[in-house]
Design a protein around this motif. Structure first.
Motif, PDB file in Angstrom:
ATOM      1  N   SER A  76       0.916  -1.061  -0.159  1.00  0.00           N
ATOM      2  CA  SER A  76      -0.100  -0.003  -0.203  1.00  0.00           C
ATOM      3  C   SER A  76       0.908   1.533   0.015  1.00  0.00           C
ATOM      4  O   SER A  76       1.880   1.300   0.480  1.00  0.00           O
ATOM      5  N   THR A  78       0.177   5.903   0.253  1.00  0.00           N
ATOM      6  CA  THR A  78      -0.601   6.880   0.339  1.00  0.00           C
ATOM      7  C   THR A  78       0.267   8.052   0.389  1.00  0.00           C
ATOM      8  O   THR A  78       0.933   8.378   0.982  1.00  0.00           O
ATOM      9  N   SER A  80      -0.544  11.891   0.840  1.00  0.00           N
ATOM     10  CA  SER A  80      -1.381  12.847   1.266  1.00  0.00           C
ATOM     11  C   SER A  80      -0.651  14.364   1.853  1.00  0.00           C
ATOM     12  O   SER A  80       0.667  14.371   1.550  1.00  0.00           O
ATOM     13  N   SER A  90       2.779   7.491   3.268  1.00  0.00           N
ATOM     14  CA  SER A  90       2.712   6.204   4.188  1.00  0.00           C
ATOM     15  C   SER A  90       2.681   5.110   3.430  1.00  0.00           C
ATOM     16  O   SER A  90       1.906   5.030   2.422  1.00  0.00           O
ATOM     17  N   GLN A  91       3.557   3.994   3.503  1.00  0.00           N
ATOM     18  CA  GLN A  91       3.978   2.789   2.836  1.00  0.00           C
ATOM     19  C   GLN A  91       4.177   1.785   3.795  1.00  0.00           C
ATOM     20  O   GLN A  91       4.666   1.831   4.532  1.00  0.00           O
ATOM     21  N   ASP A 142       6.390   6.366   7.167  1.00  0.00           N
ATOM     22  CA  ASP A 142       5.461   7.158   7.680  1.00  0.00           C
ATOM     23  C   ASP A 142       6.269   8.350   7.788  1.00  0.00           C
ATOM     24  O   ASP A 142       6.539   8.612   9.143  1.00  0.00           O
ATOM     25  N   THR A 234      -3.230   5.223  -2.827  1.00  0.00           N
ATOM     26  CA  THR A 234      -4.198   6.377  -2.387  1.00  0.00           C
ATOM     27  C   THR A 234      -3.649   7.561  -2.418  1.00  0.00           C
ATOM     28  O   THR A 234      -2.515   7.730  -1.977  1.00  0.00           O
ATOM     29  N   SER A 236      -4.336  11.669  -2.264  1.00  0.00           N
ATOM     30  CA  SER A 236      -5.025  12.925  -1.654  1.00  0.00           C
ATOM     31  C   SER A 236      -4.638  14.237  -2.728  1.00  0.00           C
ATOM     32  O   SER A 236      -3.600  14.620  -2.841  1.00  0.00           O
ATOM     33  N   VAL A 260     -10.071  12.302  -3.273  1.00  0.00           N
ATOM     34  CA  VAL A 260      -9.053  11.125  -2.705  1.00  0.00           C
ATOM     35  C   VAL A 260      -9.351  10.044  -3.479  1.00  0.00           C
ATOM     36  O   VAL A 260     -10.429   9.416  -3.395  1.00  0.00           O
ATOM     37  N   GLN A 262      -8.750   6.178  -3.988  1.00  0.00           N
ATOM     38  CA  GLN A 262      -8.404   4.965  -3.111  1.00  0.00           C
ATOM     39  C   GLN A 262      -8.277   3.742  -4.272  1.00  0.00           C
ATOM     40  O   GLN A 262      -8.952   3.749  -5.082  1.00  0.00           O
TER      41      GLN A 262
END
Length: 339
Positions: A76, A78, A80, A90-91, A142, A234, A236, A260, A262
């Motif tokens: 995953s 993200t 943001s 964030s991974q 993070d 994901t 943003s 966002v 996802q």
């Protein structure tokens, strides 16, 4: 006079040979008794050289080979809080070790770059955590990330949006610890193939309503859109606007608030300001009398907390999608005609 005794020649030669053998053995024993310490030193030195070669030459190569064979897969990711020069990452990644030994790797700075670019330029650095590389290990990142090369990061985002897969290259150096072997430095370089958004394939306006009386901000059409995301990303993107065209003619804009995207299917509310009279002409008296109007859509802007986000905007502008709208049905629903 006493006659000298003679012996057969063969007997003399055998006696001589036995004497030589006994002499060599005796000499060898005497040499070993006298110089045993020298042979012991030679044996120890030879053994030490072999062991040192294994430790300081062979082991670093074995360690590097093990790192090279390991695989890294992003589970995953993200992005943001985008700003013009940074974002929050964030991974979660899965590290698979294909070797029998399970070393520890120190934390280290790793560069991120995109594969397939003209130049292998890092767009950012991240801190990868220390890890005990068992058969399967999960790592988590993070942190806030500063963009160090904007064109390279724009290229990365453009590839993410427009391609079905993207190669992310992770590079760095770290220390490897394994049992009592000396700590060795290894090169960590992995090319991670990630699914992209594939030109937003499947993007669609699933429903819309024409507003004959515009709202105070000029909105005269509302609807919902579907954005499929086959990746693990994901993102943003803030407030996003799109430009809409019919046959290359600009007809207005659409906006998505606080977008966002996802993994999976995303349903998002849409507000549009369009040239209604032009659209109606295309249906009532133009080439789309069946009411089905193809609309070309291109991303235009991305604004997060009042700031333009260039790396998203440039990626959006590189992507076009086409949808076919049942304008005839929408006109009938508001009593504006159409078949």
């Amino acid at each position: 006079m006493e006659q000298e005794k003679t012996f057969p020649q063969s007997h003399v030669q055998e006696v001589a040979s036995d004497g030589e053998k006994q002499g060599f053995g005796a000499k060898l024993k005497a040499h070993l008794r006298r110089y045993w310490w020298l042979h012991l030193i030679f044996f120890i030195a030879s053994t030490l050289i072999i062991v040192l070669c294994l430790i300081y030459v062979a082991f670093p190569r074995i360690a590097q080979d093990g790192v090279n064979k390991a695989t890294l897969e992003i589970q995953s990711l993200t992005l943001s809080n985008p700003t013009p020069t940074s974002f929050h990452l964030s991974q979660t990644a899965k590290l698979t070790n294909h070797n029998k030994y399970h070393p520890r790797l120190d934390a280290f700075n790793a560069s991120l770059s995109v594969g397939g670019a003209e130049e292998d330029k890092p767009f950012a650095y991240i801190q990868l955590p220390a890890v005990h590389a068992t058969e399967t290990t999960y790592t988590h990142v993070d942190q806030d990330v500063q963009i160090i090369d904007m064109p390279a990061f724009i290229e990365y985002n453009t590839q993410l949006l427009t391609r079905d897969s993207v190669d992310l290259i992770v590079k760095g150096k770290t220390k490897l610890h394994e049992m009592r072997f000396p700590v060795t430095t290894v090169d960590f370089q992995k090319t991670i193939n990630m699914k992209g958004l594939n030109n937003l394939a499947g993007f669609n306006i699933t429903s819309f309503t024409i507003l004959l009386t515009p709202e105070p901000d000029g909105t005269n059409m509302r609807g919902e859109i579907s954005i499929p995301n086959p990746s693990v990303l994901t993102i943003s993107m803030g407030n996003v606007t799109f430009s809409n065209y019919i046959d290359g003619i600009f007809i207005g804009t659409s906006s998505l608030a606080n977008l966002v995207v996802q993994p999976g299917d995303n349903t998002v509310s849409m507000r549009s300001t369009v040239n209604q009279s032009f659209v109606m002409q295309q249906v009532l008296g133009g080439r789309y009398k069946d009411g089905m109007v193809p609309v070309d859509i291109r991303g235009d802007s991305s604004v997060f907390e009042g700031e333009r986000v260039e790396y998203f905007e440039m990626a959006l502008r590189a992507n076009w999608v086409r949808v076919v709208l049942d304008v005839g049905r929408a006109l009938r629903e508001v009593g504006g005609g159409g078949k």
